[in-house]
Write an enzyme that holds these catalytic residues in place. Structure first.
Site, PDB file in Angstrom:
ATOM      1  N   ASN A   1       0.842  -1.192   0.000  1.00  0.00           N
ATOM      2  CA  ASN A   1       0.000   0.000   0.000  1.00  0.00           C
ATOM      3  C   ASN A   1       0.882   1.250   0.000  1.00  0.00           C
ATOM      4  OD1 ASN A   1      -2.833   1.086   0.260  1.00  0.00           O
ATOM      5  ND2 ASN A   1      -1.781   2.213   1.897  1.00  0.00           N
TER       6      ASN A   1
ATOM      7  N   TYR B   1       0.457  10.059   4.421  1.00  0.00           N
ATOM      8  CA  TYR B   1       0.114  10.296   5.819  1.00  0.00           C
ATOM      9  C   TYR B   1       1.216  11.156   6.427  1.00  0.00           C
ATOM     10  CZ  TYR B   1      -1.968   5.692   4.623  1.00  0.00           C
ATOM     11  OH  TYR B   1      -2.591   4.635   4.001  1.00  0.00           O
ATOM     12  N   ARG B   2       0.855  12.313   6.951  1.00  0.00           N
ATOM     13  CA  ARG B   2       1.862  13.249   7.449  1.00  0.00           C
ATOM     14  C   ARG B   2       2.668  12.653   8.606  1.00  0.00           C
ATOM     15  NH1 ARG B   2      -2.607  16.116  10.505  1.00  0.00           N
ATOM     16  NH2 ARG B   2      -2.308  15.327  12.611  1.00  0.00           N
TER      17      ARG B   2
ATOM     18  N   GLU C   1      -1.393   1.176  -5.617  1.00  0.00           N
ATOM     19  CA  GLU C   1      -1.189   2.582  -5.992  1.00  0.00           C
ATOM     20  C   GLU C   1      -0.110   2.702  -7.073  1.00  0.00           C
ATOM     21  OE1 GLU C   1      -1.725   1.713  -2.793  1.00  0.00           O
ATOM     22  OE2 GLU C   1      -3.347   3.015  -2.123  1.00  0.00           O
TER      23      GLU C   1
ATOM     24  N   ASP D   1      -4.360  21.956   9.976  1.00  0.00           N
ATOM     25  CA  ASP D   1      -4.786  20.908   9.043  1.00  0.00           C
ATOM     26  C   ASP D   1      -5.603  21.439   7.860  1.00  0.00           C
ATOM     27  OD1 ASP D   1      -5.059  18.214   8.189  1.00  0.00           O
ATOM     28  OD2 ASP D   1      -5.064  17.579  10.276  1.00  0.00           O
TER      29      ASP D   1
HETATM   30  C1  LIG Z   1      -1.344  16.725   1.569  1.00  0.00           C
HETATM   31  C2  LIG Z   1      -2.124  15.569   2.111  1.00  0.00           C
HETATM   32  C3  LIG Z   1      -1.905  15.122   3.409  1.00  0.00           C
HETATM   33  C4  LIG Z   1      -2.611  14.048   3.923  1.00  0.00           C
HETATM   34  N1  LIG Z   1      -2.368  13.656   5.204  1.00  0.00           N
HETATM   35  C5  LIG Z   1      -3.019  12.581   5.710  1.00  0.00           C
HETATM   36  C6  LIG Z   1      -2.738  12.136   7.031  1.00  0.00           C
HETATM   37  O1  LIG Z   1      -1.933  12.712   7.758  1.00  0.00           O
HETATM   38  N2  LIG Z   1      -3.392  11.033   7.484  1.00  0.00           N
HETATM   39  C7  LIG Z   1      -4.294  10.359   6.718  1.00  0.00           C
HETATM   40  O2  LIG Z   1      -4.840   9.346   7.167  1.00  0.00           O
HETATM   41  N3  LIG Z   1      -4.611  10.781   5.461  1.00  0.00           N
HETATM   42  C8  LIG Z   1      -3.978  11.870   4.940  1.00  0.00           C
HETATM   43  N4  LIG Z   1      -4.268  12.298   3.675  1.00  0.00           N
HETATM   44  C9  LIG Z   1      -5.293  11.599   2.873  1.00  0.00           C
HETATM   45  C10 LIG Z   1      -4.800  10.253   2.363  1.00  0.00           C
HETATM   46  O3  LIG Z   1      -3.585  10.399   1.676  1.00  0.00           O
HETATM   47  C11 LIG Z   1      -5.827   9.602   1.450  1.00  0.00           C
HETATM   48  O4  LIG Z   1      -6.983   9.341   2.217  1.00  0.00           O
HETATM   49  C12 LIG Z   1      -5.339   8.322   0.786  1.00  0.00           C
HETATM   50  O5  LIG Z   1      -6.384   7.748   0.018  1.00  0.00           O
HETATM   51  C13 LIG Z   1      -4.842   7.313   1.787  1.00  0.00           C
HETATM   52  O6  LIG Z   1      -4.347   6.179   1.125  1.00  0.00           O
HETATM   53  P1  LIG Z   1      -4.970   4.752   1.443  1.00  0.00           P
HETATM   54  O7  LIG Z   1      -6.346   4.764   0.833  1.00  0.00           O
HETATM   55  O8  LIG Z   1      -4.056   3.783   0.770  1.00  0.00           O
HETATM   56  O9  LIG Z   1      -5.019   4.609   2.923  1.00  0.00           O
HETATM   57  C14 LIG Z   1      -3.571  13.392   3.128  1.00  0.00           C
HETATM   58  C15 LIG Z   1      -3.793  13.836   1.834  1.00  0.00           C
HETATM   59  C16 LIG Z   1      -3.095  14.909   1.322  1.00  0.00           C
HETATM   60  C17 LIG Z   1      -3.372  15.372  -0.068  1.00  0.00           C
HETATM   61 MN   LIG Z   2      -4.528   2.126  -0.568  1.00  0.00          MN
END
Ligand SMILES: Cc1cc2nc3c(=O)[nH]c(=O)nc-3n(C[C@H](O)[C@H](O)[C@H](O)COP(=O)(O)O)c2cc1C
Ligand SMILES: [Mn+2]
Length: 487
Positions: free
Chosen positions: A169, A173-174, A233, A282
């Site tokens: 995956n 995530y920050r 991804e 945020d």
């Molecule tokens: C700039 C930016 C920062 C993000 N930060 C976070 C974060 O800190 N934690 C989180 O859970 N999702 C965050 N997201 C959203 C996730 O990247 C998004 O939900 C993504 O689909 C997660 O991947 P996953 O579906 O494989 O879990 C962020 C998105 C962006 C554009």
């Molecule tokens: Mn995913």
């Protein structure tokens, strides 16, 4: 031609006047943030800060912060181009005749060429730091806002593997920097990274993690794509680029990382460990309060000889992530329509910070159809977070907020037309009574039918007849009324 790496993209932006290199010395603490915020709110260019206080590494920001740059990043000339491209794969028709078959070949080979491929070496390994040589303090990591708990890596591609299926995956995530070799890992409960972590927790095993910072734009974008768990991804990025993402084995963990990345962090998350993370300014436009999150131990840093640190800031909209969100909306609409076919169009206005407001138009076919649509949306992936859904008939343009306000508000009888439900809400929602659990509202703003108990007559919207409009168009220039005669 796909962008090979971040530099190729930055060069393309610069060639088109879409990038400004800033040579003045600036601080990564708040100053870059203030400049980037002003730039995005004025429709300004991407920025490359070449002289950052305390680090020899330049900072790239706002690379996606306009519709034009987002299209460039995804190598699209318009959203329609994407719809057409996807249509071929979602609704393949057997090619007709020899010519048709010949024309289909490039498309099919294109599909075969997008699977990630493993390579033996790559520029992301030009320089390697291990163990005590690891020092995140060397990187120009931003403090974005005054009340932030510290510096945060805001655009990381967090790469993990599912303990059961072995599937990779990638999520953005920050990561809050705690010290020279530890950070927070802010994967929210509902996200795939957190789901995989629960698997390791059950098995009481350490979870290996690699984090790529700065890649070609499609690969970066793929980390925010709300793909169903298990869907790669990197494969999605390959499809976006029309070319596979080259992956190289990381140096100290059993994970594949993009070989063209600028910087890669390698390490692990201990399943039992939690640490206070935040506050952080945020994308809601408010500070997310501090809370306990997993901890990432960085055991190695690999990078290019001359890397660029790619980052972003989130905050009061509109911000760079708003443009990324719009791309998610447009790219995923054809896929959403495949499962919720009554949807004609949808729009998530940027001030609704993505999941607070969805405007959706439907081709209403049966009584209660609008409510069925709401529940389908709440039941699909990350759309479960949608706090407010407004459903309108197909003739309403959901991209025109004035038209939606006018037609939706005239169409509702509030007591009758609100659908209030309880369920999971976004972890960043600070208004719900409990974290991650609260209520959502759907507004049925479609025309009401007899079969829905509406016995009165529904009036037509006012519209001048076409022949009169044509006559006045012809007459307009002679009327002496200033302004164009457009309708
Ligand atoms: C700039 C930016 C920062 C993000 N930060 C976070 C974060 O800190 N934690 C989180 O859970 N999702 C965050 N997201 C959203 C996730 O990247 C998004 O939900 C993504 O689909 C997660 O991947 P996953 O579906 O494989 O879990 C962020 C998105 C962006 C554009
Ligand atoms: Mn995913």
């Amino acid at each position: 031609m796909a962008y090979r790496d971040l530099s190729a993209f930055l060069q393309a932006l610069e060639a088109q006047g879409e990038l400004v290199c800033v040579r003045s010395k600036v601080s990564p603490v708040l100053e870059i943030s203030e400049i980037a915020d002003r730039a995005v709110k004025r429709g300004g260019p991407a920025l490359l800060f070449e002289n950052v206080d305390g680090s020899s590494v330049p900072v790239a920001i706002n690379c996606f912060a306009s519709r034009a740059r987002m299209w460039k990043a995804l190598e699209l000339a318009s959203w329609e181009e994407w719809d057409e491209r996807l249509e071929f794969f979602l609704d393949p028709k057997p090619p007709e005749g020899i010519l048709g078959k010949l024309r289909a070949i490039p498309r099919v080979t294109e599909l075969a060429a997008v699977f990630p491929k493993t390579v033996k070496s790559g520029p992301c390994h030009e320089v390697v730091f291990e163990g005590s040589a690891v020092d995140l303090g060397q990187l120009p990591i931003l403090q974005c806002w005054p009340q932030d708990a510290g510096r945060f890596i805001t655009m990381p591609l967090v790469i993990t593997k599912d303990p059961a299926s072995g599937k990779t995956n990638v999520g953005m995530y920050r990561m809050q920097v705690f010290d020279r070799n530890t950070t927070g890992m802010h994967w929210q409960k509902h996200k795939d990274g957190a789901g995989q972590a629960r698997g390791y927790e059950r098995e009481g095993r350490r979870m290996e993690v690699a984090v790529a910072i700065g890649c070609d734009p499609a690969t970066v974008f793929s980390a925010i794509a709300p793909l169903p768990p298990g869907l790669s991804e990197f494969l999605f990025a390959g499809f976006l680029r029309g070319e596979s993402v080259p992956l190289v084995p990381a140096k100290t963990v059993d994970l594949l990382v993009p070989s063209e990345a600028e910087i890669v962090l390698e390490g692990y998350v201990d399943p039992k460990e939690r640490r206070r993370e935040g506050p952080f300014g945020d994308h809601t436009g408010f500070y997310s309060l501090d809370d306990d999150f997993p901890v990432f131990h960085v055991t190695a840093v690999t990078r290019r000889e001359r890397p660029v640190y790619m980052t972003t800031i989130v905050g009061p909209p509109p911000m760079e992530d708003g443009f990324m969100g719009e791309a998610v909306e447009r790219l995923f609409l054809p896929l959403v329509k495949k499962t919720i076919p009554e949807i004609v169009d949808m729009h998530l206005p940027v001030d609704g910070i993505f999941h607070n407001l969805m405007l959706v138009s439907i081709d209403k076919r049966f009584p209660g159809h609008a409510r069925k649509t709401m529940h389908a949306i709440w039941g699909t992936g990350q759309m479960m977070f949608t706090k407010t859904i407004v459903v309108v008939d197909a003739d309403v343009n959901v991209h025109d907020p004035r038209e939606v306000l006018w037609k939706a508000l005239t169409a509702i009888d509030p007591e009758r037309d609100l659908e209030i439900v309880r369920g999971p809400v976004d972890e960043l929602d600070f208004a719900s009574r409990l974290p991650c659990y609260g209520s959502k509202v759907g507004v049925d703003a479609t025309r009401k039918w007899k079969e829905e108990g509406f016995e009165r007559r529904w009036p037509d919207a006012i519209r001048m007849s076409d022949d009169v409009k044509r006559r006045i168009d012809a007459l307009w220039p002679s009327l002496g009324i200033p302004g164009r005669g457009g309708r």
